[in-house]
Design a protein around this motif. Structure first.
Motif, PDB file in Angstrom:
ATOM      1  N   MET A   1       1.292  -1.546  -0.362  1.00  0.00           N
ATOM      2  CA  MET A   1      -0.106   0.184  -0.441  1.00  0.00           C
ATOM      3  C   MET A   1       0.530   1.264   0.133  1.00  0.00           C
ATOM      4  SD  MET A   1      -2.708   1.443  -0.189  1.00  0.00           S
ATOM      5  CE  MET A   1      -4.028   0.491  -0.402  1.00  0.00           C
ATOM      6  N   LYS A   2       2.099   0.979   1.107  1.00  0.00           N
ATOM      7  CA  LYS A   2       3.172   2.105   0.374  1.00  0.00           C
ATOM      8  C   LYS A   2       3.218   2.833  -0.569  1.00  0.00           C
ATOM      9  CE  LYS A   2       6.860   4.545   2.570  1.00  0.00           C
ATOM     10  NZ  LYS A   2       8.091   4.763   3.398  1.00  0.00           N
ATOM     11  N   GLU A   3       3.471   2.064  -1.653  1.00  0.00           N
ATOM     12  CA  GLU A   3       3.865   1.926  -3.159  1.00  0.00           C
ATOM     13  C   GLU A   3       2.639   2.924  -3.877  1.00  0.00           C
ATOM     14  OE1 GLU A   3       5.419  -0.557  -7.023  1.00  0.00           O
ATOM     15  OE2 GLU A   3       5.238  -1.164  -5.289  1.00  0.00           O
ATOM     16  N   LEU A   6       2.199   6.399  -2.236  1.00  0.00           N
ATOM     17  CA  LEU A   6       3.755   7.240  -2.514  1.00  0.00           C
ATOM     18  C   LEU A   6       3.776   7.992  -4.018  1.00  0.00           C
ATOM     19  CD1 LEU A   6       7.165   5.190  -1.153  1.00  0.00           C
ATOM     20  CD2 LEU A   6       5.604   7.620  -0.382  1.00  0.00           C
ATOM     21  N   LYS A   7       3.115   6.677  -5.130  1.00  0.00           N
ATOM     22  CA  LYS A   7       2.371   6.768  -6.469  1.00  0.00           C
ATOM     23  C   LYS A   7       1.243   8.204  -6.124  1.00  0.00           C
ATOM     24  CE  LYS A   7       4.044   2.694  -8.511  1.00  0.00           C
ATOM     25  NZ  LYS A   7       3.291   1.390  -9.450  1.00  0.00           N
ATOM     26  N   SER A   8       0.369   8.048  -5.671  1.00  0.00           N
ATOM     27  CA  SER A   8      -0.948   9.192  -5.702  1.00  0.00           C
ATOM     28  C   SER A   8      -0.190  10.443  -5.060  1.00  0.00           C
ATOM     29  CB  SER A   8      -1.935   8.363  -4.705  1.00  0.00           C
ATOM     30  OG  SER A   8      -2.505   7.456  -4.966  1.00  0.00           O
ATOM     31  N   LEU A   9       0.719  10.411  -4.216  1.00  0.00           N
ATOM     32  CA  LEU A   9       1.425  11.900  -3.828  1.00  0.00           C
ATOM     33  C   LEU A   9       2.594  12.452  -5.338  1.00  0.00           C
ATOM     34  CD1 LEU A   9       3.056  10.512   0.086  1.00  0.00           C
ATOM     35  CD2 LEU A   9       0.830  11.563  -0.601  1.00  0.00           C
ATOM     36  N   VAL A  18       2.774  21.905  -7.258  1.00  0.00           N
ATOM     37  CA  VAL A  18       3.645  21.749  -5.722  1.00  0.00           C
ATOM     38  C   VAL A  18       4.335  21.060  -5.672  1.00  0.00           C
ATOM     39  CG1 VAL A  18       1.071  22.204  -5.497  1.00  0.00           C
ATOM     40  CG2 VAL A  18       1.673  19.766  -4.386  1.00  0.00           C
ATOM     41  N   LYS A  19       5.432  20.577  -4.087  1.00  0.00           N
ATOM     42  CA  LYS A  19       6.494  19.463  -3.271  1.00  0.00           C
ATOM     43  C   LYS A  19       4.973  19.378  -2.485  1.00  0.00           C
ATOM     44  CE  LYS A  19       9.761  19.984  -6.708  1.00  0.00           C
ATOM     45  NZ  LYS A  19      10.841  20.527  -6.254  1.00  0.00           N
ATOM     46  N   ILE A  20       5.966  18.756  -1.756  1.00  0.00           N
ATOM     47  CA  ILE A  20       5.463  17.870  -1.132  1.00  0.00           C
ATOM     48  C   ILE A  20       6.010  17.593   0.156  1.00  0.00           C
ATOM     49  CG2 ILE A  20       4.558  15.870   0.133  1.00  0.00           C
ATOM     50  CD1 ILE A  20       2.318  15.175  -2.242  1.00  0.00           C
ATOM     51  N   LEU A  21       5.872  18.204   1.558  1.00  0.00           N
ATOM     52  CA  LEU A  21       6.833  17.981   2.327  1.00  0.00           C
ATOM     53  C   LEU A  21       7.506  17.440   3.746  1.00  0.00           C
ATOM     54  CD1 LEU A  21       6.714  22.352   3.242  1.00  0.00           C
ATOM     55  CD2 LEU A  21       8.160  20.786   1.499  1.00  0.00           C
ATOM     56  N   TYR A  22       5.497  16.706   3.874  1.00  0.00           N
ATOM     57  CA  TYR A  22       5.372  15.671   4.885  1.00  0.00           C
ATOM     58  C   TYR A  22       4.149  14.889   4.092  1.00  0.00           C
ATOM     59  CZ  TYR A  22       5.255  14.311   9.551  1.00  0.00           C
ATOM     60  OH  TYR A  22       5.262  13.579  11.029  1.00  0.00           O
ATOM     61  N   ALA A  23       3.929  13.286   4.877  1.00  0.00           N
ATOM     62  CA  ALA A  23       2.883  12.374   4.087  1.00  0.00           C
ATOM     63  C   ALA A  23       2.172  11.475   5.495  1.00  0.00           C
ATOM     64  CB  ALA A  23       2.980  12.324   3.006  1.00  0.00           C
ATOM     65  N   VAL A  24       1.804  11.621   6.078  1.00  0.00           N
ATOM     66  CA  VAL A  24       1.386  10.472   7.695  1.00  0.00           C
ATOM     67  C   VAL A  24       0.189   9.833   7.178  1.00  0.00           C
ATOM     68  CG1 VAL A  24       3.217  11.763   8.608  1.00  0.00           C
ATOM     69  CG2 VAL A  24       0.976  11.891   8.826  1.00  0.00           C
ATOM     70  N   GLU A  25       0.129   9.013   7.941  1.00  0.00           N
ATOM     71  CA  GLU A  25      -1.104   8.140   8.619  1.00  0.00           C
ATOM     72  C   GLU A  25      -1.352   9.054   9.530  1.00  0.00           C
ATOM     73  OE1 GLU A  25      -4.606   5.771   8.501  1.00  0.00           O
ATOM     74  OE2 GLU A  25      -2.877   6.070   7.039  1.00  0.00           O
ATOM     75  N   ARG A 102       3.185  13.357  14.857  1.00  0.00           N
ATOM     76  CA  ARG A 102       3.800  13.291  15.828  1.00  0.00           C
ATOM     77  C   ARG A 102       3.516  11.302  15.792  1.00  0.00           C
ATOM     78  NH1 ARG A 102       3.276  17.169  18.081  1.00  0.00           N
ATOM     79  NH2 ARG A 102       3.855  17.902  20.094  1.00  0.00           N
ATOM     80  N   SER A 103       2.648  11.428  14.216  1.00  0.00           N
ATOM     81  CA  SER A 103       2.258  10.308  13.669  1.00  0.00           C
ATOM     82  C   SER A 103       3.420   9.168  13.694  1.00  0.00           C
ATOM     83  CB  SER A 103       1.422  10.414  12.026  1.00  0.00           C
ATOM     84  OG  SER A 103       1.220   9.322  11.676  1.00  0.00           O
ATOM     85  N   GLY A 104       3.549   7.714  13.849  1.00  0.00           N
ATOM     86  CA  GLY A 104       4.405   6.788  14.326  1.00  0.00           C
ATOM     87  C   GLY A 104       4.242   5.868  11.765  1.00  0.00           C
ATOM     88  N   ILE A 105       3.424   6.686  11.701  1.00  0.00           N
ATOM     89  CA  ILE A 105       3.806   5.620  10.363  1.00  0.00           C
ATOM     90  C   ILE A 105       3.121   6.991   9.400  1.00  0.00           C
ATOM     91  CG2 ILE A 105       2.032   4.396   7.984  1.00  0.00           C
ATOM     92  CD1 ILE A 105       0.511   3.481  10.589  1.00  0.00           C
ATOM     93  N   VAL A 106       5.045   7.191   8.758  1.00  0.00           N
ATOM     94  CA  VAL A 106       5.778   8.567   8.126  1.00  0.00           C
ATOM     95  C   VAL A 106       5.846   8.146   6.691  1.00  0.00           C
ATOM     96  CG1 VAL A 106       6.910  10.341   7.794  1.00  0.00           C
ATOM     97  CG2 VAL A 106       6.062   9.828   9.775  1.00  0.00           C
ATOM     98  N   TYR A 107       5.122   8.493   6.007  1.00  0.00           N
ATOM     99  CA  TYR A 107       4.907   7.849   4.546  1.00  0.00           C
ATOM    100  C   TYR A 107       6.172   8.225   3.342  1.00  0.00           C
ATOM    101  CZ  TYR A 107       0.233   5.434   5.011  1.00  0.00           C
ATOM    102  OH  TYR A 107      -0.781   4.591   5.946  1.00  0.00           O
ATOM    103  N   TYR A 108       5.998   9.617   3.685  1.00  0.00           N
ATOM    104  CA  TYR A 108       7.295  10.613   3.031  1.00  0.00           C
ATOM    105  C   TYR A 108       7.403  11.793   4.065  1.00  0.00           C
ATOM    106  CZ  TYR A 108       9.186  13.367  -0.338  1.00  0.00           C
ATOM    107  OH  TYR A 108      10.421  13.869  -1.433  1.00  0.00           O
ATOM    108  N   LYS A 109       9.078  11.776   4.059  1.00  0.00           N
ATOM    109  CA  LYS A 109       9.508  13.714   4.369  1.00  0.00           C
ATOM    110  C   LYS A 109      10.488  13.597   3.812  1.00  0.00           C
ATOM    111  CE  LYS A 109      11.129  13.900   8.677  1.00  0.00           C
ATOM    112  NZ  LYS A 109      12.714  14.495   8.578  1.00  0.00           N
ATOM    113  N   ALA A 110      10.191  14.991   3.484  1.00  0.00           N
ATOM    114  CA  ALA A 110      11.208  15.583   2.638  1.00  0.00           C
ATOM    115  C   ALA A 110      12.159  17.295   3.295  1.00  0.00           C
ATOM    116  CB  ALA A 110      11.130  16.058   1.035  1.00  0.00           C
ATOM    117  N   TYR A 111      12.672  17.617   2.737  1.00  0.00           N
ATOM    118  CA  TYR A 111      13.387  19.235   3.322  1.00  0.00           C
ATOM    119  C   TYR A 111      13.652  19.189   5.198  1.00  0.00           C
ATOM    120  CZ  TYR A 111      12.263  19.405  -1.158  1.00  0.00           C
ATOM    121  OH  TYR A 111      12.208  19.481  -3.014  1.00  0.00           O
TER     122      TYR A 111
END
Length: 267
Positions: A1-3, A6-9, A18-25, A102-111
């Motif tokens: 599901m993570k893949e 990430l494809k959706s993001l 745009v640029k995404i900085l952060y994505a979480v559950e 504070r989410s423990g499930i981070v899908y993506y983080k940049a910068y």
């Protein structure tokens, strides 16, 4: 599901420029009580190109939307906030945003933006505001879901979690963890109430159907008493919030420089 996420993001970045900085559950999976049919509640923070901000209308006015929401399907719910919207809410210690951080499930983080926000959140945290949020959530859900002789048993968690979160703030004067088991184990002493809740939690996680059943009187009484007691406690708190605007303005400007001085896409 993570893949898939990430494809959706990545598609959001390409479609909206745009640029995404952060994505979480952000939903029941992050709270550690998902059901077998729980969807994925993905929340993200994004930033536009510099020139999009150099106009007389700020984000959120007219056609300049400050949210991106994809159509919800049976498995995936994705939506995000534009950075200036997120920072204005952060300035007020907005609990949903504080939970994202504070989410423990981070899908993506940049910068570096999110790391800086996490550090700032230690001082921006406003107990009074967060307590009101959790108590309103608990009161509304308690009134809506748990009043009949028979109730949807799984809805207890949508009252218990905000009540325990409020008690964590009362006890520690800090923002509570998202994980329900951690809240439960720390906040409630051993006894009948905790045992009943632990039984419900095990049933929910195992995938049992927690539909309409006779309400659990001991939990109802506990919730009713705690909501009233915490409301009284909250009303005694002093409300004094420093102005963090200069710090957040600088963070926003630095983010624009950091993100758009590079030419990288989500990977």
């Amino acid at each position: 599901m993570k893949e898939t996420i990430l494809k959706s993001l990545l598609k959001i970045e390409e479609d909206y420029h745009v640029k995404i900085l952060y994505a979480v559950e952000s939903g029941s999976r992050a709270w550690e009580f998902p059901s077998k049919d729980s969807d994925y509640d993905v929340r993200f923070i994004y930033v536009h190109k510099k020139e999009e901000y150099l106009t007389i209308d700020q984000m959120g006015i007219g056609k300049k939307r400050d949210v991106i929401e994809l159509p919800i399907n049976d498995l995936l719910d994705i939506s995000g906030w534009e950075l200036t919207k997120a920072l204005r809410l952060f300035r007020k210690s907005n609990p949903p945003l504080m939970e994202w951080l504070r989410s423990g499930i981070v899908y993506y983080k940049a910068y570096s933006t999110i790391d800086q926000m996490k550090e700032l959140s230690k001082t921006i945290f406003a107990p009074h505001s967060c307590l009101h949020h959790y108590l309103n959530m608990a009161s509304n859900n308690f009134r809506e879901y748990l009043q009949g002789d028979k109730v949807r048993i799984k809805k207890y968690f949508y009252v218990l979690r905000p009540v325990l979160a409020a008690r964590w703030i009362e006890k520690y004067d800090e923002f509570p963890p998202l994980e329900f088991p951690k809240l439960l184990n720390d906040i409630l002493p051993e006894g009948e109430i905790k045992k009943e809740i632990q039984t419900l939690l095990k049933r929910k996680i195992k995938g049992e159907e927690l539909d309409f059943e006779p309400k659990i009187e001991v939990i109802n009484e506990f919730l009713n008493e705690e909501i009233s007691r915490l409301r009284e406690y909250t009303n005694t708190l002093q409300v004094e919030l420093p102005d963090f605007t200069p710090d957040l303005d600088l963070l926003f400007k630095n983010t624009l420089d950091e993100v758009w001085n590079e030419d990288s896409l989500l990977k």
